[in-house]
Motif scaffolding. Structure first.
Motif, PDB file in Angstrom:
ATOM      1  N   VAL A 154       0.839  -1.204   0.000  1.00  0.00           N
ATOM      2  CA  VAL A 154       0.000   0.000   0.000  1.00  0.00           C
ATOM      3  C   VAL A 154       0.872   1.251   0.000  1.00  0.00           C
ATOM      4  CG1 VAL A 154      -1.605   1.356   1.398  1.00  0.00           C
ATOM      5  CG2 VAL A 154      -2.028  -1.077   1.043  1.00  0.00           C
ATOM      6  N   GLU A 155       1.925   1.243   0.825  1.00  0.00           N
ATOM      7  CA  GLU A 155       2.815   2.399   0.868  1.00  0.00           C
ATOM      8  C   GLU A 155       3.464   2.646  -0.494  1.00  0.00           C
ATOM      9  OE1 GLU A 155       6.925   3.924   3.076  1.00  0.00           O
ATOM     10  OE2 GLU A 155       6.022   1.994   3.631  1.00  0.00           O
ATOM     11  N   SER A 156       3.887   1.577  -1.170  1.00  0.00           N
ATOM     12  CA  SER A 156       4.507   1.743  -2.492  1.00  0.00           C
ATOM     13  C   SER A 156       3.511   2.294  -3.499  1.00  0.00           C
ATOM     14  CB  SER A 156       5.076   0.410  -2.983  1.00  0.00           C
ATOM     15  OG  SER A 156       4.049  -0.500  -3.342  1.00  0.00           O
ATOM     16  N   TRP A 157       2.264   1.866  -3.434  1.00  0.00           N
ATOM     17  CA  TRP A 157       1.245   2.390  -4.353  1.00  0.00           C
ATOM     18  C   TRP A 157       1.010   3.879  -4.103  1.00  0.00           C
ATOM     19  CZ3 TRP A 157      -2.279  -2.275  -2.789  1.00  0.00           C
ATOM     20  CH2 TRP A 157      -1.785  -3.444  -3.384  1.00  0.00           C
ATOM     21  N   ALA A 163      -3.021   5.136  -5.442  1.00  0.00           N
ATOM     22  CA  ALA A 163      -3.747   4.798  -4.215  1.00  0.00           C
ATOM     23  C   ALA A 163      -5.034   4.021  -4.491  1.00  0.00           C
ATOM     24  CB  ALA A 163      -4.062   6.069  -3.435  1.00  0.00           C
ATOM     25  N   HIS A 164      -5.560   4.088  -5.724  1.00  0.00           N
ATOM     26  CA  HIS A 164      -6.805   3.351  -6.001  1.00  0.00           C
ATOM     27  C   HIS A 164      -6.588   1.843  -5.855  1.00  0.00           C
ATOM     28  CE1 HIS A 164      -4.663   3.607  -9.867  1.00  0.00           C
ATOM     29  NE2 HIS A 164      -5.246   2.464 -10.168  1.00  0.00           N
ATOM     30  N   TYR A 165      -5.334   1.369  -6.091  1.00  0.00           N
ATOM     31  CA  TYR A 165      -5.038  -0.040  -5.831  1.00  0.00           C
ATOM     32  C   TYR A 165      -5.282  -0.370  -4.355  1.00  0.00           C
ATOM     33  CZ  TYR A 165      -2.636  -0.643 -10.353  1.00  0.00           C
ATOM     34  OH  TYR A 165      -2.342  -0.735 -11.685  1.00  0.00           O
ATOM     35  N   ALA A 166      -4.849   0.554  -3.490  1.00  0.00           N
ATOM     36  CA  ALA A 166      -4.980   0.330  -2.044  1.00  0.00           C
ATOM     37  C   ALA A 166      -6.448   0.194  -1.653  1.00  0.00           C
ATOM     38  CB  ALA A 166      -4.328   1.483  -1.280  1.00  0.00           C
ATOM     39  N   HIS A 167      -7.309   1.040  -2.210  1.00  0.00           N
ATOM     40  CA  HIS A 167      -8.735   0.996  -1.858  1.00  0.00           C
ATOM     41  C   HIS A 167      -9.401  -0.275  -2.399  1.00  0.00           C
ATOM     42  CE1 HIS A 167      -8.838   5.023  -0.120  1.00  0.00           C
ATOM     43  NE2 HIS A 167      -8.050   5.404  -1.109  1.00  0.00           N
ATOM     44  N   GLU A 168      -8.973  -0.728  -3.582  1.00  0.00           N
ATOM     45  CA  GLU A 168      -9.538  -1.958  -4.144  1.00  0.00           C
ATOM     46  C   GLU A 168      -9.168  -3.161  -3.282  1.00  0.00           C
ATOM     47  OE1 GLU A 168      -8.181  -2.201  -8.148  1.00  0.00           O
ATOM     48  OE2 GLU A 168      -9.234  -0.381  -8.796  1.00  0.00           O
ATOM     49  N   VAL A 169      -7.910  -3.225  -2.862  1.00  0.00           N
ATOM     50  CA  VAL A 169      -7.462  -4.343  -2.033  1.00  0.00           C
ATOM     51  C   VAL A 169      -8.087  -4.263  -0.649  1.00  0.00           C
ATOM     52  CG1 VAL A 169      -5.438  -5.390  -0.932  1.00  0.00           C
ATOM     53  CG2 VAL A 169      -5.313  -4.650  -3.309  1.00  0.00           C
ATOM     54  N   TYR A 185      -5.493   0.804   8.133  1.00  0.00           N
ATOM     55  CA  TYR A 185      -6.179   2.066   7.828  1.00  0.00           C
ATOM     56  C   TYR A 185      -5.165   3.203   7.645  1.00  0.00           C
ATOM     57  CZ  TYR A 185     -11.213   1.198   8.215  1.00  0.00           C
ATOM     58  OH  TYR A 185     -12.506   0.824   7.962  1.00  0.00           O
ATOM     59  N   ASN A 186      -4.193   3.259   8.550  1.00  0.00           N
ATOM     60  CA  ASN A 186      -3.183   4.313   8.454  1.00  0.00           C
ATOM     61  C   ASN A 186      -2.411   4.241   7.142  1.00  0.00           C
ATOM     62  OD1 ASN A 186      -3.857   5.368  10.909  1.00  0.00           O
ATOM     63  ND2 ASN A 186      -2.152   4.447  12.039  1.00  0.00           N
ATOM     64  N   ALA A 187      -2.074   3.019   6.728  1.00  0.00           N
ATOM     65  CA  ALA A 187      -1.343   2.854   5.468  1.00  0.00           C
ATOM     66  C   ALA A 187      -2.169   3.339   4.288  1.00  0.00           C
ATOM     67  CB  ALA A 187      -0.948   1.389   5.288  1.00  0.00           C
ATOM     68  N   VAL A 188      -3.463   2.994   4.268  1.00  0.00           N
ATOM     69  CA  VAL A 188      -4.340   3.400   3.157  1.00  0.00           C
ATOM     70  C   VAL A 188      -4.555   4.914   3.172  1.00  0.00           C
ATOM     71  CG1 VAL A 188      -6.654   3.162   2.178  1.00  0.00           C
ATOM     72  CG2 VAL A 188      -5.470   1.150   3.086  1.00  0.00           C
ATOM     73  N   TYR A 202     -10.270  10.861   3.783  1.00  0.00           N
ATOM     74  CA  TYR A 202     -11.312  11.218   4.757  1.00  0.00           C
ATOM     75  C   TYR A 202     -12.387  10.127   4.819  1.00  0.00           C
ATOM     76  CZ  TYR A 202     -10.230  15.888   6.475  1.00  0.00           C
ATOM     77  OH  TYR A 202      -9.683  16.944   7.149  1.00  0.00           O
ATOM     78  N   LEU A 203     -12.694   9.538   3.676  1.00  0.00           N
ATOM     79  CA  LEU A 203     -13.714   8.483   3.640  1.00  0.00           C
ATOM     80  C   LEU A 203     -13.282   7.295   4.504  1.00  0.00           C
ATOM     81  CD1 LEU A 203     -16.398   7.494   2.358  1.00  0.00           C
ATOM     82  CD2 LEU A 203     -15.019   6.502   0.516  1.00  0.00           C
ATOM     83  N   ARG A 204     -12.040   6.884   4.376  1.00  0.00           N
ATOM     84  CA  ARG A 204     -11.543   5.778   5.192  1.00  0.00           C
ATOM     85  C   ARG A 204     -11.462   6.181   6.669  1.00  0.00           C
ATOM     86  NH1 ARG A 204     -13.114   1.917   2.271  1.00  0.00           N
ATOM     87  NH2 ARG A 204     -12.246   1.939   0.150  1.00  0.00           N
ATOM     88  N   PHE A 205     -11.106   7.417   6.922  1.00  0.00           N
ATOM     89  CA  PHE A 205     -11.009   7.922   8.295  1.00  0.00           C
ATOM     90  C   PHE A 205     -12.367   7.835   9.000  1.00  0.00           C
ATOM     91  CE2 PHE A 205     -11.407  11.803  11.007  1.00  0.00           C
ATOM     92  CZ  PHE A 205     -10.574  11.389  12.037  1.00  0.00           C
ATOM     93  N   GLN A 206     -13.430   8.207   8.287  1.00  0.00           N
ATOM     94  CA  GLN A 206     -14.775   8.159   8.871  1.00  0.00           C
ATOM     95  C   GLN A 206     -15.282   6.730   9.032  1.00  0.00           C
ATOM     96  OE1 GLN A 206     -16.861  10.601   6.089  1.00  0.00           O
ATOM     97  NE2 GLN A 206     -15.983  12.529   6.851  1.00  0.00           N
ATOM     98  N   GLN A 207     -14.698   5.803   8.276  1.00  0.00           N
ATOM     99  CA  GLN A 207     -15.142   4.410   8.316  1.00  0.00           C
ATOM    100  C   GLN A 207     -14.492   3.635   9.471  1.00  0.00           C
ATOM    101  OE1 GLN A 207     -14.433   2.500   4.561  1.00  0.00           O
ATOM    102  NE2 GLN A 207     -15.038   0.464   5.283  1.00  0.00           N
ATOM    103  N   MET A 208     -13.425   4.177  10.062  1.00  0.00           N
ATOM    104  CA  MET A 208     -12.657   3.457  11.078  1.00  0.00           C
ATOM    105  C   MET A 208     -13.497   3.006  12.282  1.00  0.00           C
ATOM    106  SD  MET A 208      -8.988   5.483  11.092  1.00  0.00           S
ATOM    107  CE  MET A 208      -8.171   4.329  12.205  1.00  0.00           C
TER     108      MET A 208
END
Length: 691
Positions: A154-157, A163-169, A185-188, A202-208
């Motif tokens: 995820v960090e490499s993406w 970053a869309h790879y990270a969200h798909e995975v 979550y932090n990595a994404v 922000y979307l992932r942050f609110q989903q935590m």
């Protein structure tokens, strides 16, 4: 032959030097043997190249496990890092190694050096996508896609802007046997911010909270960084308040990000206020915090205003609290050639009891020698030395060069003596640097004294030393002493090289001994030395200066036949010579060939050619040359060159065309942001011409 007179008895000298060559070869063999033993012992422990070759095989897991499982426990993470570095060109192999090594314990999977090496490989040669084939390959080996591996991918993406790879995975984690965690979550979120997708972060942050994960300081720092990059500083402040309400204490990274955000928003007072708040909260600023503040203020404001604000801030606080800020400010002043301000800052800090260190003072002097009087610079240096300061070798060289440029030889000698007292001459290279400095300034007596001191100190002059001396004497036209140095060079068993011959040829050309210069040029082949473009340029310049342009053209053709491409200097010299002799057609043809071969002419050359064409009322050709220069080489012509064409058009009563041409120059400079070059009266003249 003349060549024998120029270089007497050179071949016998070479025969005498064979013993020296044998000794050198013997020493080289000894060092090679010692290096070979070291290499063999390292290979006996573990060979990373062998590990990489096994990772590339189809049954890679079984092969590497059978050969390296036992030694891995003894070698530890350091061996894994070495293999990752060897396999960096194939990031998939790095992933395989990481998966295999992780089976032997968390200390392999979570080791910082291992993670850093893996991350660099994935970023430089990636992306590596977590495809079904890769997941299947990992699972067939009895391994799993771990949380650590997923975070590394995820960090490499994120670093690659994918970053869309990270969200798909992230959505498909249950299929990998993974559950969402704060670390993932932090990595994404960090990958999204780095890719510029702050909304997705922000979307992932609110989903935590829904996944039972709680944001930590890293989470908030990533979001603060993202909104600061977008210039939304008020949202960054809101996030900081939110993390404080949640019981998460902002750390030094949080505040450093805020400092950068305020500077980017040109809110310098607020940026300085962040440091005050850090003191209140008991968070100590780091060197990075101070660097961010100083560079940010210089970036967002004018240099003079930035200096006033930062120096005032430094004066209002204890000097030792902000040493890093002081050093960074000195660096910025030096970079912007603000020598007077740098010296004033040092004086202010000195009156407050802060003694400037050797490194900081070196920064000041490197700036001062460019913008202040040499006598004042010497006064600064003398005072610094009296207070117990020690200058570095490079700083002394700067001062000596400045004094030699001003022909103040006595002070230059004084600082050379000080260098000896400080013990700064510790190698042949250090002596050579001083000899080069003196030779270029034409102070050959002093240079020879340094050579003598060099020998007395147990350091033998080398070929570089002798070439510097020959070049120095040649530039002065002192061919006699240059030959004497050449003789000394041969007696010590050295063989002259291309630099030696070119320097001698240059000296002979300076003294108008062209026949001897060409004899020396022809002798190069007997020594197995091939002339380079600089050698040819020296002779072409000399022939053109002597008025023998035809022979210079023959030499240019020979140069091409020898497979050496002429450079701008080669062609410029000939073009200028043709212009001086009013052979405009030849100059024009050579200039056209120059542009065709992609060699950029210098401004003096094309301006001279355009002037000659305009004087001959061949203004259309002058216009074509000017436009060709700008289109083919990307050079923006000077206003003076445009005025030559405009003036010629005006004399020929082509007023409308002259006005259009000058307006074209005005539009071009407005487009490139350099319209300030136009004189105040240029637009008025253009309007008058059009009328």
């Amino acid at each position: 032959m003349r060549s024998r007179r120029l270089l007497p008895n050179l071949l016998p000298r070479l025969a005498k030097s064979t013993n020296l060559c044998a000794q050198i070869r013997q020493r080289s063999n000894l060092s090679a043997k010692s290096g070979q033993n070291a290499a063999e012992s390292a290979a006996a422990a573990a060979d990373p190249t062998r590990a990489v070759s096994l990772l590339a095989e189809r049954n890679w897991f079984a092969r590497i496990n059978s050969e390296f499982a036992a030694p891995l426990r003894q070698l530890g993470p350091r061996f894994v890092v070495r293999v990752l570095q060897h396999a960096a060109a194939e990031p998939l192999l790095c992933v395989r190694l990481y998966v295999w090594a992780s089976r032997f314990g968390q200390h392999f999977a979570r080791d910082r050096s291992v993670r850093r090496a893996l991350g660099d490989a994935l970023w430089r040669r990636g992306p590596v996508v977590l495809s079904p084939a890769l997941v299947s390959e990992v699972q067939e080996c009895g391994c799993v896609v771990s949380e650590e591996l997923l975070c590394a991918l995820v960090e490499s993406w994120g670093r690659l802007g994918l970053a869309h790879y990270a969200h798909e995975v992230f959505v498909q984690m249950p299929r990998l046997g993974l559950r969402p965690s704060t670390v993932i979550y932090n990595a994404v979120i960090a990958a999204s911010v780095r890719s510029g997708a702050v909304d997705a972060a922000y979307l992932r942050f609110q989903q935590m909270p829904a996944d039972g994960c709680h944001p930590d300081c890293f989470t908030y720092n990533a979001l603060v960084h993202g909104v600061c990059r977008r210039g939304i500083i008020d949202e960054a402040l809101r996030l900081v308040k939110q993390m404080e309400v949640a019981g998460i204490r902002p750390n030094v990274f949080t505040y450093t990000i805020l400092v950068d955000g305020f500077c980017n928003a040109s809110r310098v007072e607020d940026a300085v206020g962040v440091l005050e708040k850090m003191t209140e909260k008991g968070v100590a600023p780091t060197e990075a915090t101070y660097r961010t503040l100083v560079h940010g203020v210089f970036r967002s404001m004018g240099t003079e205003k930035a200096y006033r604000i930062l120096s005032k801030w430094l004066e209002s606080h204890p000097a030792w609290h902000h040493r890093n800020a002081f050093h960074t400010l000195l660096y910025c002043l030096s970079k912007n050639n603000m020598a007077k301000e740098a010296v004033d800052l040092v004086d202010k800090m000195s009156t407050r009891g802060y003694l400037v260190g050797n490194t900081a003072f070196g920064i000041v002097i490197s700036c001062a020698v460019k913008g202040l009087e040499p006598s004042y610079v010497c006064e600064l240096v003398d005072n610094f030395i009296k207070k117990g300061g020690k200058l570095g070798f490079d700083v002394y060289i700067l001062i000596i060069k400045s004094l030699l440029n001003c022909k103040d030889v006595s002070k230059a000698q004084k600082y050379l003596s000080q260098m000896v007292l400080d013990g700064l001459f510790s190698s042949a290279t250090s002596y050579n640097m001083v000899i080069d400095c003196l030779s270029k300034a034409g102070e050959m007596e002093m240079a020879m004294e340094i050579v003598k001191a060099m020998r007395e100190s147990g350091f033998l002059p080398n070929l570089v030393t002798f070439n510097m001396l020959i070049s120095g004497y040649s530039k002065l036209g002192n061919v006699h002493d240059a030959k004497a140095v050449l003789k000394m060079l041969m007696e010590l068993g050295f063989m002259p090289d291309i630099i030696t011959f070119t320097s001698l040829i240059d000296g002979l050309c300076h003294t108008h001994q062209l026949d001897d210069a060409f004899d020396c040029f022809n002798e190069m082949s007997h020594w197995g030395i091939r002339p380079n473009v600089r050698t040819y340029n020296v002779l072409i310049r000399a022939l053109c200066s002597a008025g023998n342009v035809h022979k210079a053209m023959d030499l240019l053709n020979k140069m091409k036949m020898d497979g050496i491409n002429p450079d701008a200097y080669s062609l410029n010299t000939l073009i200028l010579s043709f212009c001086r002799t009013r052979k405009i057609d030849k100059a024009h043809r050579l200039f056209t060939a120059m542009l065709r071969y992609g060699v950029a002419p210098d401004s003096y050359t094309y301006t001279t050619l355009i002037k000659v064409l305009c004087d001959e009322r061949r203004v259309d050709e002058a216009k074509k040359i000017l436009l060709a220069v700008e289109s083919s080489s990307g050079i923006a012509a000077y206003q003076h060159t445009y005025w030559l064409v405009v003036g010629a058009l005006t004399k020929m009563h082509r007023f409308s065309e002259a006005g259009e041409f000058m307006n074209r120059f005005h539009r071009r400079n407005v487009h490139t942001g350099s319209s300030a070059q136009l004189r105040a009266g240029s637009e008025i003249l253009v309007q008058t011409v059009i009328v």
